[in-house]
Design a protein around this motif. Structure first.
Motif, mmCIF file in Angstrom:
data_model
loop_
_atom_site.group_PDB
_atom_site.id
_atom_site.type_symbol
_atom_site.label_atom_id
_atom_site.label_comp_id
_atom_site.label_asym_id
_atom_site.label_seq_id
_atom_site.Cartn_x
_atom_site.Cartn_y
_atom_site.Cartn_z
ATOM 1 N N THR A 108 -0.065 17.477 -4.907
ATOM 2 C CA THR A 108 -0.542 18.447 -5.207
ATOM 3 C C THR A 108 -1.511 19.446 -5.423
ATOM 4 O O THR A 108 -2.342 20.278 -5.303
ATOM 5 N N LEU A 109 -2.284 17.951 -6.743
ATOM 6 C CA LEU A 109 -3.436 18.742 -6.717
ATOM 7 C C LEU A 109 -4.626 18.841 -6.118
ATOM 8 O O LEU A 109 -5.156 19.982 -5.820
ATOM 9 N N LEU A 110 -4.374 17.838 -4.769
ATOM 10 C CA LEU A 110 -5.247 18.562 -3.336
ATOM 11 C C LEU A 110 -5.866 19.665 -3.644
ATOM 12 O O LEU A 110 -6.125 20.310 -2.840
ATOM 13 N N ARG A 111 -4.056 19.933 -3.036
ATOM 14 C CA ARG A 111 -3.679 21.574 -2.266
ATOM 15 C C ARG A 111 -3.849 22.347 -3.304
ATOM 16 O O ARG A 111 -4.715 23.556 -2.588
ATOM 17 N N ARG A 112 -3.852 21.963 -4.052
ATOM 18 C CA ARG A 112 -4.439 23.103 -5.029
ATOM 19 C C ARG A 112 -6.223 23.160 -5.208
ATOM 20 O O ARG A 112 -6.400 24.311 -5.423
ATOM 21 N N ARG A 113 -6.938 22.248 -5.056
ATOM 22 C CA ARG A 113 -8.002 22.368 -5.702
ATOM 23 C C ARG A 113 -8.549 22.893 -3.635
ATOM 24 O O ARG A 113 -9.543 23.748 -3.964
ATOM 25 N N PHE A 114 -8.250 22.533 -3.046
ATOM 26 C CA PHE A 114 -8.564 22.440 -1.706
ATOM 27 C C PHE A 114 -8.004 23.632 -1.068
ATOM 28 O O PHE A 114 -8.655 24.294 0.527
ATOM 29 N N LEU A 115 -6.968 24.026 -0.750
ATOM 30 C CA LEU A 115 -6.099 24.741 0.087
ATOM 31 C C LEU A 115 -6.216 26.030 -0.489
ATOM 32 O O LEU A 115 -6.226 26.712 -1.665
ATOM 33 N N PRO A 116 -6.804 27.309 -0.036
ATOM 34 C CA PRO A 116 -6.899 28.667 -0.627
ATOM 35 C C PRO A 116 -5.404 29.055 -0.499
ATOM 36 O O PRO A 116 -4.160 28.693 -0.185
ATOM 37 N N ASP A 117 -5.272 29.982 -1.852
ATOM 38 C CA ASP A 117 -3.959 31.056 -1.832
ATOM 39 C C ASP A 117 -2.937 31.131 -1.002
ATOM 40 O O ASP A 117 -1.990 30.682 -0.656
ATOM 41 N N ARG A 118 -3.489 31.724 0.175
ATOM 42 C CA ARG A 118 -2.785 32.031 1.034
ATOM 43 C C ARG A 118 -2.190 30.970 1.718
ATOM 44 O O ARG A 118 -1.409 30.755 2.667
ATOM 45 N N GLU A 119 -3.018 29.785 2.486
ATOM 46 C CA GLU A 119 -2.317 28.450 3.020
ATOM 47 C C GLU A 119 -1.481 28.183 2.173
ATOM 48 O O GLU A 119 -0.822 27.321 3.109
ATOM 49 N N ARG A 120 -1.622 28.192 1.202
ATOM 50 C CA ARG A 120 -0.851 27.084 0.264
ATOM 51 C C ARG A 120 -0.017 27.625 0.017
ATOM 52 O O ARG A 120 1.762 26.869 -0.070
ATOM 53 N N ALA A 121 0.509 28.671 0.076
ATOM 54 C CA ALA A 121 1.676 29.578 -0.164
ATOM 55 C C ALA A 121 2.801 28.965 1.424
ATOM 56 O O ALA A 121 3.607 28.672 0.883
ATOM 57 N N HIS A 122 2.260 29.242 2.407
ATOM 58 C CA HIS A 122 2.606 28.384 3.923
ATOM 59 C C HIS A 122 3.268 26.191 4.393
ATOM 60 O O HIS A 122 3.707 26.975 4.721
ATOM 61 N N SER A 123 2.130 25.704 3.180
ATOM 62 C CA SER A 123 2.324 24.469 3.188
ATOM 63 C C SER A 123 3.153 24.265 2.133
ATOM 64 O O SER A 123 2.756 24.494 1.107
ATOM 65 N N PRO A 124 4.151 23.327 3.024
ATOM 66 C CA PRO A 124 5.155 22.694 2.258
ATOM 67 C C PRO A 124 4.672 21.688 0.948
ATOM 68 O O PRO A 124 3.836 21.451 1.154
ATOM 69 N N ILE A 128 0.761 -1.471 -0.131
ATOM 70 C CA ILE A 128 -0.239 -0.152 0.206
ATOM 71 C C ILE A 128 0.935 1.492 -0.390
ATOM 72 O O ILE A 128 0.561 2.069 -0.662
ATOM 73 N N GLY A 129 1.867 1.740 1.038
ATOM 74 C CA GLY A 129 2.764 2.330 1.162
ATOM 75 C C GLY A 129 3.025 2.644 -0.278
ATOM 76 O O GLY A 129 3.807 4.074 -0.758
ATOM 77 N N GLY A 130 3.990 1.482 -0.467
ATOM 78 C CA GLY A 130 4.855 2.005 -2.385
ATOM 79 C C GLY A 130 3.436 1.661 -3.419
ATOM 80 O O GLY A 130 4.405 3.205 -3.607
ATOM 81 N N PHE A 131 2.095 1.667 -3.177
ATOM 82 C CA PHE A 131 1.864 1.989 -4.179
ATOM 83 C C PHE A 131 0.884 4.119 -3.770
ATOM 84 O O PHE A 131 1.486 4.224 -4.695
ATOM 85 N N THR A 132 0.873 3.967 -2.541
ATOM 86 C CA THR A 132 0.799 5.336 -2.215
ATOM 87 C C THR A 132 1.505 6.563 -2.893
ATOM 88 O O THR A 132 1.765 7.518 -3.609
ATOM 89 N N LEU A 133 2.986 6.209 -2.597
ATOM 90 C CA LEU A 133 4.114 6.670 -3.070
ATOM 91 C C LEU A 133 4.354 7.110 -3.947
ATOM 92 O O LEU A 133 4.582 8.184 -4.887
ATOM 93 N N ALA A 134 3.798 6.269 -4.804
ATOM 94 C CA ALA A 134 4.184 6.130 -6.387
ATOM 95 C C ALA A 134 2.935 7.464 -7.440
ATOM 96 O O ALA A 134 3.045 7.918 -7.752
ATOM 97 N N ILE A 135 1.837 7.270 -6.636
ATOM 98 C CA ILE A 135 0.605 8.340 -6.572
ATOM 99 C C ILE A 135 1.682 10.160 -6.533
ATOM 100 O O ILE A 135 0.028 10.331 -6.818
ATOM 101 N N GLY A 136 1.469 9.437 -5.626
ATOM 102 C CA GLY A 136 1.404 10.537 -4.747
ATOM 103 C C GLY A 136 0.601 10.488 -3.458
ATOM 104 O O GLY A 136 0.518 11.991 -3.789
ATOM 105 N N LEU A 137 0.411 10.492 -3.186
ATOM 106 C CA LEU A 137 -0.921 10.495 -2.246
ATOM 107 C C LEU A 137 -0.698 10.069 -0.596
ATOM 108 O O LEU A 137 0.197 8.801 -0.209
ATOM 109 N N PHE A 138 -0.779 11.442 -0.399
ATOM 110 C CA PHE A 138 0.027 11.085 2.112
ATOM 111 C C PHE A 138 0.722 10.877 2.048
ATOM 112 O O PHE A 138 1.731 10.083 2.410
#
Length: 165
Positions: free
Chosen positions: A148-164, A77-87
């Motif tokens: 990255t897609l989820l962050r762009r979709r659900f985090l406002p620009d202001r919060e995204r700027a401070h999110s690693p 499971i970890g390998g799969f989620t790492l590959a697709i970039g989830l969590f």
């Protein structure tokens, strides 16, 4: 003399900028390759649980049969989620801990030879997965990831700027 320094600095800055554009493709390649390899390893372990459990018992791991199931699922499971970039960072942390335990359990001498015998350290079977997980843990998933897609979709620009990433 200052013109030469300015030209050198300008060339270096352009070079560094060009290399920075390769960060996300490199992180994608690392995630895909090692994530898929870990998933395959986990899948193979799941289909050979008796052998894996027996091997874990030779390493004196607690509850070797249950540990074999747990490690197999973590890698699959970890390998799969790492590959697709989830969590990605959480997954990389879990995989890093998993590979550190594998390193210490199966190749303790190699793990502690990091300074005295780097070839032994780097030649250990757990090294590549350990190092890939460490890189992704520290550098993040890059642009080509579900995170990255989820962050762009659900985090406002202001919060995204401070999110690693």
């Amino acid at each position: 003399m200052s013109d030469i320094v300015n030209i050198a600095q300008s060339c270096y800055d352009r070079f560094a900028s060009a290399m920075a554009h390769l960060r996300s493709p490199l992180l994608l390649a690392i995630r895909l390759y090692w994530g898929l390899q870990l998933s395959i390893d986990g899948w193979n372990k799941l289909h050979n649980l008796n052998r894996v459990g027996e091997y874990f018992s030779t390493l004196n791991l607690p509850m070797p049969a249950q540990t074999a199931i747990f490690v197999s699922l973590v890698e699959l499971i970890g390998g799969f989620t790492l590959a697709i970039g989830l969590f990605t960072r959480i997954t990389a942390l879990v995989l890093f801990i998993n590979m550190t335990v594998a390193f210490l359990a199966a190749e303790k001498g190699a793990f502690f030879a990091v300074i005295t015998d780097p070839d032994k350290f780097q030649g250990a079977s757990a090294y590549n997965d350990w190092f890939a997980a460490l890189l992704i843990l520290i550098l993040g998933p890059g642009l080509f990831a579900i995170d990255t897609l989820l962050r762009r979709r659900f985090l406002p620009d202001r919060e995204r700027a401070h999110s690693p990433a």
